[in-house]
Write an enzyme that holds these catalytic residues in place. Sequence first.
Site, PDB file in Angstrom:
ATOM      1  N   GLU A   1     -71.450 -13.276  27.223  1.00  9.91           N
ATOM      2  CA  GLU A   1     -70.598 -12.084  27.287  1.00  9.91           C
ATOM      3  C   GLU A   1     -69.144 -12.400  26.997  1.00  9.91           C
ATOM      4  O   GLU A   1     -68.254 -12.075  27.785  1.00  9.91           O
ATOM      5  CB  GLU A   1     -70.791 -11.387  28.637  1.00  9.91           C
ATOM      6  CG  GLU A   1     -72.227 -10.938  28.805  1.00  9.91           C
ATOM      7  CD  GLU A   1     -72.553 -10.347  30.173  1.00  9.91           C
ATOM      8  OE1 GLU A   1     -71.622 -10.081  30.937  1.00  9.91           O
ATOM      9  OE2 GLU A   1     -73.748 -10.165  30.441  1.00  9.91           O
TER      10      GLU A   1
ATOM     11  N   ASN B   1     -74.715 -15.262  23.965  1.00  7.42           N
ATOM     12  CA  ASN B   1     -75.507 -14.138  24.475  1.00  7.42           C
ATOM     13  C   ASN B   1     -74.566 -12.987  24.822  1.00  7.42           C
ATOM     14  O   ASN B   1     -73.507 -13.205  25.409  1.00  7.42           O
ATOM     15  CB  ASN B   1     -76.237 -14.631  25.738  1.00  7.42           C
ATOM     16  CG  ASN B   1     -77.218 -13.637  26.295  1.00  7.42           C
ATOM     17  OD1 ASN B   1     -78.001 -13.050  25.548  1.00  7.42           O
ATOM     18  ND2 ASN B   1     -77.196 -13.450  27.611  1.00  7.42           N
TER      19      ASN B   1
ATOM     20  N   HIS C   1     -80.090  -4.277  27.889  1.00  7.69           N
ATOM     21  CA  HIS C   1     -80.230  -3.558  29.165  1.00  7.69           C
ATOM     22  C   HIS C   1     -80.136  -2.069  28.848  1.00  7.69           C
ATOM     23  O   HIS C   1     -79.071  -1.568  28.474  1.00  7.69           O
ATOM     24  CB  HIS C   1     -79.129  -3.962  30.146  1.00  7.69           C
ATOM     25  CG  HIS C   1     -79.276  -5.359  30.653  1.00  7.69           C
ATOM     26  ND1 HIS C   1     -80.324  -5.732  31.481  1.00  7.69           N
ATOM     27  CD2 HIS C   1     -78.541  -6.469  30.443  1.00  7.69           C
ATOM     28  CE1 HIS C   1     -80.211  -7.020  31.759  1.00  7.69           C
ATOM     29  NE2 HIS C   1     -79.146  -7.492  31.151  1.00  7.69           N
TER      30      HIS C   1
ATOM     31  N   GLU D   1     -82.618 -10.092  27.701  1.00  7.15           N
ATOM     32  CA  GLU D   1     -82.544  -9.539  29.062  1.00  7.15           C
ATOM     33  C   GLU D   1     -83.067  -8.108  29.114  1.00  7.15           C
ATOM     34  O   GLU D   1     -82.537  -7.261  29.829  1.00  7.15           O
ATOM     35  CB  GLU D   1     -81.087  -9.577  29.571  1.00  7.15           C
ATOM     36  CG  GLU D   1     -80.450 -10.949  29.500  1.00  7.15           C
ATOM     37  CD  GLU D   1     -79.080 -11.031  30.172  1.00  7.15           C
ATOM     38  OE1 GLU D   1     -78.693 -10.083  30.880  1.00  7.15           O
ATOM     39  OE2 GLU D   1     -78.412 -12.059  29.992  1.00  7.15           O
TER      40      GLU D   1
ATOM     41  N   ASP E   1     -84.522  -4.722  29.916  1.00  5.36           N
ATOM     42  CA  ASP E   1     -85.129  -3.868  30.945  1.00  5.36           C
ATOM     43  C   ASP E   1     -84.781  -2.425  30.602  1.00  5.36           C
ATOM     44  O   ASP E   1     -83.827  -2.162  29.879  1.00  5.36           O
ATOM     45  CB  ASP E   1     -84.748  -4.243  32.385  1.00  5.36           C
ATOM     46  CG  ASP E   1     -83.271  -4.485  32.604  1.00  5.36           C
ATOM     47  OD1 ASP E   1     -82.445  -3.992  31.816  1.00  5.36           O
ATOM     48  OD2 ASP E   1     -82.936  -5.172  33.592  1.00  5.36           O
TER      49      ASP E   1
HETATM   50  O1  G3I Z   1     -76.414 -15.607  46.506  1.00  3.41           O
HETATM   51  C1  G3I Z   1     -75.813 -14.543  47.263  1.00  3.41           C
HETATM   52  C2  G3I Z   1     -76.382 -14.539  48.640  1.00  3.41           C
HETATM   53  O2  G3I Z   1     -75.982 -15.733  49.279  1.00  3.41           O
HETATM   54  C3  G3I Z   1     -75.860 -13.316  49.368  1.00  3.41           C
HETATM   55  O3  G3I Z   1     -76.453 -13.238  50.624  1.00  3.41           O
HETATM   56  C4  G3I Z   1     -76.189 -12.053  48.604  1.00  3.41           C
HETATM   57  C5  G3I Z   1     -75.610 -10.799  49.259  1.00  3.41           C
HETATM   58  O4  G3I Z   1     -75.336  -9.794  48.312  1.00  3.41           O
HETATM   59  O5  G3I Z   1     -75.614 -12.160  47.322  1.00  3.41           O
HETATM   60  C6  G3I Z   1     -76.145 -13.227  46.593  1.00  3.41           C
HETATM   61  O6  G3I Z   1     -75.569 -13.293  45.322  1.00  3.41           O
HETATM   62  C7  G3I Z   1     -75.987 -12.294  44.430  1.00  3.41           C
HETATM   63  C8  G3I Z   1     -76.623 -12.975  43.230  1.00  3.41           C
HETATM   64  O7  G3I Z   1     -76.936 -12.007  42.253  1.00  3.41           O
HETATM   65  C9  G3I Z   1     -77.895 -13.738  43.587  1.00  3.41           C
HETATM   66  O8  G3I Z   1     -78.846 -12.869  44.092  1.00  3.41           O
HETATM   67  C10 G3I Z   1     -74.774 -11.493  44.004  1.00  3.41           C
HETATM   68  O9  G3I Z   1     -74.273 -10.759  45.103  1.00  3.41           O
HETATM   69  C11 G3I Z   1     -75.147 -10.558  42.888  1.00  3.41           C
HETATM   70  O10 G3I Z   1     -73.944  -9.958  42.380  1.00  3.41           O
HETATM   71  C12 G3I Z   1     -75.798 -11.323  41.775  1.00  3.41           C
HETATM   72  O11 G3I Z   1     -76.165 -10.407  40.773  1.00  3.41           O
HETATM   73  C13 G3I Z   1     -76.554 -10.973  39.539  1.00  3.41           C
HETATM   74  C14 G3I Z   1     -75.592 -10.549  38.445  1.00  3.41           C
HETATM   75  O12 G3I Z   1     -76.039 -11.059  37.200  1.00  3.41           O
HETATM   76  C15 G3I Z   1     -74.181 -11.066  38.699  1.00  3.41           C
HETATM   77  O13 G3I Z   1     -73.313 -10.534  37.765  1.00  3.41           O
HETATM   78  C16 G3I Z   1     -77.947 -10.461  39.222  1.00  3.41           C
HETATM   79  O14 G3I Z   1     -78.881 -10.975  40.169  1.00  3.41           O
HETATM   80  C17 G3I Z   1     -78.354 -10.896  37.823  1.00  3.41           C
HETATM   81  O15 G3I Z   1     -79.542 -10.243  37.471  1.00  3.41           O
HETATM   82  C18 G3I Z   1     -77.259 -10.489  36.832  1.00  3.41           C
HETATM   83  O16 G3I Z   1     -77.629 -10.966  35.576  1.00  3.41           O
HETATM   84  C19 G3I Z   1     -76.762 -10.619  34.493  1.00  3.41           C
HETATM   85  C20 G3I Z   1     -76.813 -11.772  33.504  1.00  3.41           C
HETATM   86  O17 G3I Z   1     -76.491 -12.968  34.140  1.00  3.41           O
HETATM   87  C21 G3I Z   1     -75.894 -11.524  32.328  1.00  3.41           C
HETATM   88  N1  G3I Z   1     -76.174 -10.244  31.712  1.00  3.41           N
HETATM   89  C22 G3I Z   1     -76.197  -9.099  32.603  1.00  3.41           C
HETATM   90  C23 G3I Z   1     -77.177  -9.340  33.751  1.00  3.41           C
HETATM   91  C24 G3I Z   1     -77.290  -8.130  34.639  1.00  3.41           C
HETATM   92  O18 G3I Z   1     -76.081  -7.860  35.273  1.00  3.41           O
END
Ligand code: G3I
Length: 408
Positions: free
Chosen positions: A219, A260, A296, A326, A328
Amino acid sequence: MSSHSFFSVSLVFAFFLASCQAPAPAATALPAETTQPPAATAPPATATEMPASALPASADPSRTPTWVWVEPTQPATPTPLPAFQPRAQSANTLRAQADIRGILIGAAVNNGLVHEADYAEVLAREFNLITTENAMKFGIVHPEPGRYDFQAADEIVNFAHGHDIQVRGHTLVWQKQMPEWLQYGDWTPEQVREILHRHIETVVGRYRGKVEIWDVVNEAMTGNGDVQRNFWYKQLGPEYIDLAFQWAHEADPDALLFINDYAAEGINKKSDGLYELVEDMLARGLPVHGVGMQFHLDSGGAQNLDSVTRNMQRLADLGLQIHITELDVALNDDPTPEDLQEQADTYQKILQTCLALPQCTAFITWGFTDKYSWIPETKDGYGSALLFDATYQPKPAYFALLETLQTK
Ligand code: G3I
């Protein structure tokens, strides 16, 4: 400052400069950690859109660093990955059909889930590729200066290899999910450059030969097709992209390296900018091998697939591979059968678009079960975006993909 401490700091800085000019292979002769990391400053309100005035003073390239953080040597022998037993594969699955066609079919995965029996069973049965959804992001593998935590990433790599599944590492450089110590630390550009080099060298080096594909930079573009003024750009200039690819290639010359992005699937200002960026990188001999298109989508979100095909084709004409990285298709909560059929049609058309071009070599969904998806956590009122429902029953979208893969 006493003359003794002045001497120590000067010595370390001299060493740092020398190591920048002639980077040593895999953390060889660096001394043990000798200085303290800087105190983190308070995070700005919006981390990714930091105004220039909020930049740390260290972002000024003319400023001479007064100390240097030297990352400690990584263990020479990484912890071995425990073994898993491969499972038998059935013929009538996405995976079996994708294998026959010679295409990668993948899903994004978070590490803890591979211990859930149903999840693991469907994952190993249906997919020949796993993308690490979060486990290899900077903030997770590199939570403190010089300290790496590979537990989550190892679990996924271990599972994948135990089931003869390839791994797509996501992602080495992104402006999100960065650790606070890095994002809000008072770093000089020289230090950021060194940190990024060591990070890529360490992470890619650990999985050399085990992670076949990397999203090196994620990104990086704005909607206008410019390189985003993100943390990395502000510290290192747009060259951070070149450097990241060079360092990843040095760490694993056999890995396929991707850039990406989202909303750059069809031809638009953003994909034009991305095209120009990779064209220029290739002209300068940089090791970029492919472009990832995220896809997405929302329910009813129209995709002009002719435009997607033309965009894929122009990238393929440069000699690049294309991965759908990615995908969905988010539906409103509580979807009707018609919604699910419309979703299935969308999945199917995108797979058909990919299959029509030999250079589109991977089709990856961002998760595979509605039980675990980033959509409901992020988009209120949306969900049901994936191929299996929350009880692992295949949805119409699954059958549409299977049928498409089976079609000669
Ligand atoms: O690891 C912490 C955990 O310790 C905590 O308890 C919990 C509480 O909210 O948060 C956890 O972290 C989260 C992390 O995912 C792991 O689950 C973050 O809050 C959450 O913001 C994070 O979201 C991820 C997101 O990227 C971050 O921007 C999504 O799972 C993931 O699917 C998403 O993936 C991105 C790609 O990397 C790039 N392209 C877009 C895509 C969708 O947004």
